[in-house]
Motif scaffolding. Structure first.
Motif, PDB file in Angstrom:
ATOM      1  N   LEU A 299      86.865  13.692  25.387  1.00  0.00           N
ATOM      2  CA  LEU A 299      87.982  12.834  25.007  1.00  0.00           C
ATOM      3  C   LEU A 299      87.642  12.024  23.752  1.00  0.00           C
ATOM      4  O   LEU A 299      88.449  11.876  22.840  1.00  0.00           O
ATOM      5  CB  LEU A 299      88.296  11.892  26.166  1.00  0.00           C
ATOM      6  CG  LEU A 299      89.686  11.313  26.206  1.00  0.00           C
ATOM      7  CD1 LEU A 299      90.706  12.414  26.362  1.00  0.00           C
ATOM      8  CD2 LEU A 299      89.799  10.320  27.339  1.00  0.00           C
ATOM      9  N   ALA A 300      86.415  11.522  23.722  1.00  0.00           N
ATOM     10  CA  ALA A 300      85.991  10.706  22.590  1.00  0.00           C
ATOM     11  C   ALA A 300      85.942  11.532  21.305  1.00  0.00           C
ATOM     12  O   ALA A 300      86.179  11.018  20.215  1.00  0.00           O
ATOM     13  CB  ALA A 300      84.627  10.090  22.872  1.00  0.00           C
ATOM     14  N   LYS A 301      85.666  12.821  21.465  1.00  0.00           N
ATOM     15  CA  LYS A 301      85.561  13.700  20.298  1.00  0.00           C
ATOM     16  C   LYS A 301      86.895  13.792  19.566  1.00  0.00           C
ATOM     17  O   LYS A 301      86.958  13.845  18.349  1.00  0.00           O
ATOM     18  CB  LYS A 301      85.107  15.098  20.755  1.00  0.00           C
ATOM     19  CG  LYS A 301      84.235  15.814  19.740  1.00  0.00           C
ATOM     20  CD  LYS A 301      83.680  17.090  20.330  1.00  0.00           C
ATOM     21  CE  LYS A 301      82.165  17.070  20.364  1.00  0.00           C
ATOM     22  NZ  LYS A 301      81.629  18.206  21.151  1.00  0.00           N
ATOM     23  N   ILE A 302      87.999  13.798  20.363  1.00  0.00           N
ATOM     24  CA  ILE A 302      89.327  13.969  19.778  1.00  0.00           C
ATOM     25  C   ILE A 302      89.671  12.827  18.823  1.00  0.00           C
ATOM     26  O   ILE A 302      90.251  13.040  17.769  1.00  0.00           O
ATOM     27  CB  ILE A 302      90.396  14.049  20.897  1.00  0.00           C
ATOM     28  CG1 ILE A 302      90.083  15.218  21.825  1.00  0.00           C
ATOM     29  CG2 ILE A 302      91.796  14.195  20.301  1.00  0.00           C
ATOM     30  CD1 ILE A 302      90.921  15.252  23.076  1.00  0.00           C
ATOM     31  N   VAL A 303      89.299  11.616  19.207  1.00  0.00           N
ATOM     32  CA  VAL A 303      89.693  10.460  18.391  1.00  0.00           C
ATOM     33  C   VAL A 303      88.524   9.934  17.559  1.00  0.00           C
ATOM     34  O   VAL A 303      88.517   8.788  17.148  1.00  0.00           O
ATOM     35  CB  VAL A 303      90.261   9.321  19.272  1.00  0.00           C
ATOM     36  CG1 VAL A 303      91.681   9.642  19.661  1.00  0.00           C
ATOM     37  CG2 VAL A 303      89.411   9.100  20.493  1.00  0.00           C
ATOM     38  N   ARG A 304      87.539  10.805  17.320  1.00  0.00           N
ATOM     39  CA  ARG A 304      86.338  10.356  16.634  1.00  0.00           C
ATOM     40  C   ARG A 304      86.580   9.685  15.281  1.00  0.00           C
ATOM     41  O   ARG A 304      85.987   8.640  15.005  1.00  0.00           O
ATOM     42  CB  ARG A 304      85.347  11.518  16.480  1.00  0.00           C
ATOM     43  CG  ARG A 304      84.035  11.056  15.882  1.00  0.00           C
ATOM     44  CD  ARG A 304      82.970  12.102  16.010  1.00  0.00           C
ATOM     45  NE  ARG A 304      82.515  12.230  17.383  1.00  0.00           N
ATOM     46  CZ  ARG A 304      81.820  13.283  17.823  1.00  0.00           C
ATOM     47  NH1 ARG A 304      81.540  14.267  17.013  1.00  0.00           N
ATOM     48  NH2 ARG A 304      81.408  13.331  19.058  1.00  0.00           N
ATOM     49  N   PRO A 305      87.479  10.229  14.409  1.00  0.00           N
ATOM     50  CA  PRO A 305      87.655   9.589  13.099  1.00  0.00           C
ATOM     51  C   PRO A 305      88.078   8.124  13.201  1.00  0.00           C
ATOM     52  O   PRO A 305      87.524   7.269  12.506  1.00  0.00           O
ATOM     53  CB  PRO A 305      88.760  10.429  12.443  1.00  0.00           C
ATOM     54  CG  PRO A 305      88.724  11.729  13.146  1.00  0.00           C
ATOM     55  CD  PRO A 305      88.268  11.459  14.534  1.00  0.00           C
TER      56      PRO A 305
END
Lengths: 195, 174
Positions: free
Chosen positions: A67-73
């Motif tokens: 999940l964190a990867k998706i909103v990383r930017p």
């Protein structure tokens, strides 16, 4: 900081209460609020355990990381100090999601979980890090998809358009979020220079 | 629209548990282990919460909050904040339940679809109870020096008050 505010509120409160002749009400308020705090904690206890338990499962399965990867930017901009793949990021994302859907009961335990993870990265355990401050600022101006409580209050009062205020609420909370992020960013940089 | 919120919790729980099972996690054992953490955290929050609520209630019951509101009236007029909405601007960051009561009261007096009614609804929905959030989150991990957090949160809150009035004027006129 908190020491002064707390001291100030109580001393000013007592002083004003004496001048107003409301010292009886003030005394009652002191006792009542102490019990209210316990009631709040008991109310929080069950949901807190529920969500920290589920978080543990979500973490173990790698769901939080995904999940964190998706909103990383976005996270990288807001929390430059948190190493990527750190569990704090996952907890922060879930807290934001819970806030967005108006799940106050889930948001608080997840937010506390995020703070616990952020504290692990903190070199000085008594002092807030920039990441903590940013996280708190985002939480105080949380954007909600559907502000259920206020719509319910308006419906109960016989409003013709109880949900009319969704648009204005989105606008106002976006402004609050933007102002909070900018302020926190500026103050974080200012402090770093001072060091 | 309300049903989204009703579905959100079951969906989140199901997704978590199914993903856990799929990855071979002993879901129940891990759940119990994680739930224990919740217990200790809540106990850690209690002292800070007692401190906060006592200070807030003294401040409110004594009438000190009313004094501050009175002092800020000219500023509110200058920023075209409706005078009836002003007390809420101060109460909102301090106490969630008290501000909800105040919103209900204002809405009952002026009508939910009046300009003031919409402004206070917007103010209520656009920020959180700052003092409570700070106390619970920082209290949970034992942070004593919160640095600039309160300042930034209050500026965000101030922005939401101004934006609430402004957005209501834009959307509904008045």
């Amino acid at each position: 900081m908190l020491n002064y505010i707390w001291f100030g509120m109580i001393v000013i409160g007592f002083a004003v209460g004496m001048m107003n002749g409301r010292i009886e009400e003030v005394s009652q308020a002191v006792i009542d609020s102490a019990s209210t705090a316990v009631e709040l904690c008991i109310g929080l206890l069950g949901v807190m355990c529920l969500w920290t338990g589920l978080m543990a499962v979500a973490e173990k399965s790698g769901l939080v990381k995904a999940l964190a990867k998706i909103v990383r930017p976005a996270l990288k901009f807001l929390f430059p100090d948190i190493p990527k793949d750190h569990p704090a990021l996952g907890a922060i994302v879930l807290n934001m999601v819970a806030n967005f859907f108006g799940l106050g009961n889930a948001a608080t335990p997840l937010g506390i979980k995020a703070m616990t993870e952020l504290q692990k990265l903190n070199p000085d355990k008594n002092t807030a890090t920039n990441a903590m401050s940013m996280f708190l600022v985002l939480n105080t101006a949380a954007i909600q998809l559907i502000p259920v409580t206020i719509i319910a209050v308006r419906t109960a009062a016989g409003s013709k358009g109880p949900a009319d205020i969704i648009g204005t609420i989105w606008m106002a909370s976006s402004c609050a979020t933007a102002a909070g992020i900018i302020t926190a960013k500026i103050l974080a940089v200012g402090k770093r220079r001072l060091r | 629209m309300k049903s989204i919120s009703a579905y959100a919790i079951p969906v989140i729980i199901l997704v978590v548990l199914i993903a856990g099972m799929y990855k071979g996690v002993k879901v129940y054992d891990i759940f119990i282990e994680g739930a224990k953490e919740g217990l200790t955290t809540v106990i850690r929050i209690l002292p800070s919460l007692v401190g906060l609520l006592v200070a807030v209630s003294v401040f409110r019951a004594s009438g000190a909050l009313d004094l501050i509101i009175y002092a800020f009236k000219p500023l509110a007029t200058a920023l075209s904040i409706p005078p009836d909405a002003l007390p809420l601007a101060f109460l909102r960051p301090i106490s969630g339940s008290a501000s909800l009561a105040m919103v209900s009261d204002i809405i009952k007096t002026h009508g939910p679809d009046s300009f003031v009614g919409r402004v206070v609804s917007t103010m209520m929905g656009s920020t959180e109870t700052i003092f409570y959030t700070l106390t619970v989150y920082f209290g949970a991990v034992g942070i004593k020096n919160i640095r600039y957090t309160l300042a930034a949160a209050l500026i965000a809150d101030f922005a939401s008050v101004i934006a609430s009035v402004w957005a209501c004027r834009l959307f509904f006129g008045g």
